[in-house]
Design a protein around this motif. Structure first.
Motif, PDB file in Angstrom:
ATOM      1  N   VAL A 203     -28.663  60.669  27.023  1.00  8.43           N
ATOM      2  CA  VAL A 203     -29.837  60.354  27.958  1.00  8.43           C
ATOM      3  C   VAL A 203     -29.957  59.735  29.080  1.00  8.43           C
ATOM      4  N   ASP A 204     -29.490  58.538  29.051  1.00  5.28           N
ATOM      5  CA  ASP A 204     -29.379  57.596  30.325  1.00  5.28           C
ATOM      6  C   ASP A 204     -28.018  58.215  31.254  1.00  5.28           C
ATOM      7  N   GLY A 205     -28.598  58.513  32.363  1.00  5.06           N
ATOM      8  CA  GLY A 205     -27.280  58.953  33.355  1.00  5.06           C
ATOM      9  C   GLY A 205     -27.112  60.569  33.324  1.00  5.06           C
ATOM     10  N   VAL A 206     -27.868  61.077  32.237  1.00  8.66           N
ATOM     11  CA  VAL A 206     -27.787  62.590  32.126  1.00  8.66           C
ATOM     12  C   VAL A 206     -28.927  63.092  32.278  1.00  8.66           C
ATOM     13  N   LEU A 207     -29.974  62.649  31.875  1.00  6.79           N
ATOM     14  CA  LEU A 207     -31.445  63.416  31.842  1.00  6.79           C
ATOM     15  C   LEU A 207     -32.274  62.395  32.935  1.00  6.79           C
ATOM     16  N   HIS A 208     -31.868  61.112  33.087  1.00  9.56           N
ATOM     17  CA  HIS A 208     -32.809  60.352  34.150  1.00  9.56           C
ATOM     18  C   HIS A 208     -31.888  59.172  34.187  1.00  9.56           C
ATOM     19  N   VAL A 209     -31.781  58.508  35.586  1.00 11.29           N
ATOM     20  CA  VAL A 209     -31.558  56.953  35.726  1.00 11.29           C
ATOM     21  C   VAL A 209     -32.669  56.187  36.149  1.00 11.29           C
ATOM     22  N   SER A 210     -32.877  55.153  35.326  1.00  9.50           N
ATOM     23  CA  SER A 210     -33.949  54.152  35.329  1.00  9.50           C
ATOM     24  C   SER A 210     -35.313  54.847  35.521  1.00  9.50           C
ATOM     25  N   GLY A 211     -35.411  55.650  34.633  1.00 11.05           N
ATOM     26  CA  GLY A 211     -36.737  56.362  34.478  1.00 11.05           C
ATOM     27  C   GLY A 211     -37.057  57.528  35.577  1.00 11.05           C
ATOM     28  N   GLU A 212     -36.029  57.849  36.485  1.00  6.79           N
ATOM     29  CA  GLU A 212     -36.219  58.981  37.704  1.00  6.79           C
ATOM     30  C   GLU A 212     -35.452  60.077  37.117  1.00  6.79           C
TER      31      GLU A 212
END
Length: 272
Positions: free
Chosen positions: A22-31
């Motif tokens: 999820v983190d880093g693949v779908l979004h970074v810090s909610g972006e």
């Protein structure tokens, strides 16, 4: 779209499921990563079974799912696999001294959280707020050290060194886990990725076989290495915490390296 060639040629076999970090693949810090939500929707239309597997240990599963839906991703709460729920299964009924973000406490159902005389010490991860200053204070880490000295087992939701944010790389709680291991001589039991138990739970949820499953991630060390050891195929994306020098120096060879998850559906259509 120009799809890069695989790092090494792999056999083309039907897809059983895709595990998405999820983190880093779908979004970074909610972006959201550009094109990521559309890629997830397209993977579903292609007939791939999906499971979202995250080492995020700062928010409960329901909140993570709601946040992803707010970013345009189509998913149900029970499609997300989180480390706090893995901890709840593993440590059910035990007295646990837990250094975790307060938001995940509801997901630790069945664990008796205590301040002393613990059966186990559990470390979670950091977030981008100031809460880690309190959770991983010298006093709390000292208490954890004392509990381990008295025979408690050491668990961690993950052992991540750092993660990528919009402000740049941030130190994660793996440093505190390593410090307690060094000070006590006790090895931590990792409940999230790259734990084989965590991967097994994801495959069991989809009734999938490892050799027919892909792990899609930005983490070469924990996710790619761990998934390959479990017999899965791996797709590394050049977003989030990806660093070319880390890939080059790791000795690990993923099946494919893509610019982002947005390229995955078309690559699969061409290759399978």
């Amino acid at each position: 779209m120009d799809i890069p060639s695989p790092v090494r040629v792999c056999e083309t076999v039907p897809m059983a499921c895709i595990l998405l970090d999820v983190d880093g693949v779908l979004h970074v810090s909610g972006e959201p990563i550009p094109g990521a939500a559309a890629a997830v929707a397209r993977l579903r239309r292609q007939g791939h079974a999906l499971r979202f597997v995250t080492n995020n240990s700062t928010r409960p599963r329901a909140q993570l799912a709601q946040e992803l839906r707010g970013l345009g991703f189509e998913l149900e709460d029970d499609e997300i696999q989180t480390t706090p729920r893995a901890a709840a299964r593993e440590l059910k009924g035990k007295r646990v001294f837990a250094l975790v973000m307060g938001a995940i406490v509801p997901d630790l159902e069945g664990i008796e959280l205590v301040g002393e005389h613990a059966d186990a010490v559990l470390l979670g991860g950091c977030d981008e707020t100031t809460e880690p200053n309190q959770v991983f204070s010298w006093m709390n880490l000292g208490r954890a050290f004392a509990e381990l000295q008295m025979g408690a087992d050491l668990y961690c939701l993950h052992k991540n060194k750092w993660w990528q944010t919009s402000r740049g790389p941030l130190l994660d709680a793996g440093a505190f886990v390593a410090g307690l291991e060094y000070a006590t001589g006790v090895d931590a039991i990792v409940l999230g990725k790259p734990s084989p138990t965590y991967f097994a739970a994801a495959l069991d949820a989809l009734a999938a076989e490892p050799e027919l499953t892909w792990m899609v991630t930005d983490d070469i060390e924990a996710d790619v290495r761990g998934a390959q050891a479990f017999g899965m195929r791996t797709a590394l994306v050049r977003t989030g915490k990806f660093r070319p020098e880390t890939l080059d120096g790791s000795g690990i060879v993923p099946e494919i390296v893509l610019s982002s998850v947005a390229q995955l559906p078309e690559w699969l259509e061409r290759s399978l």
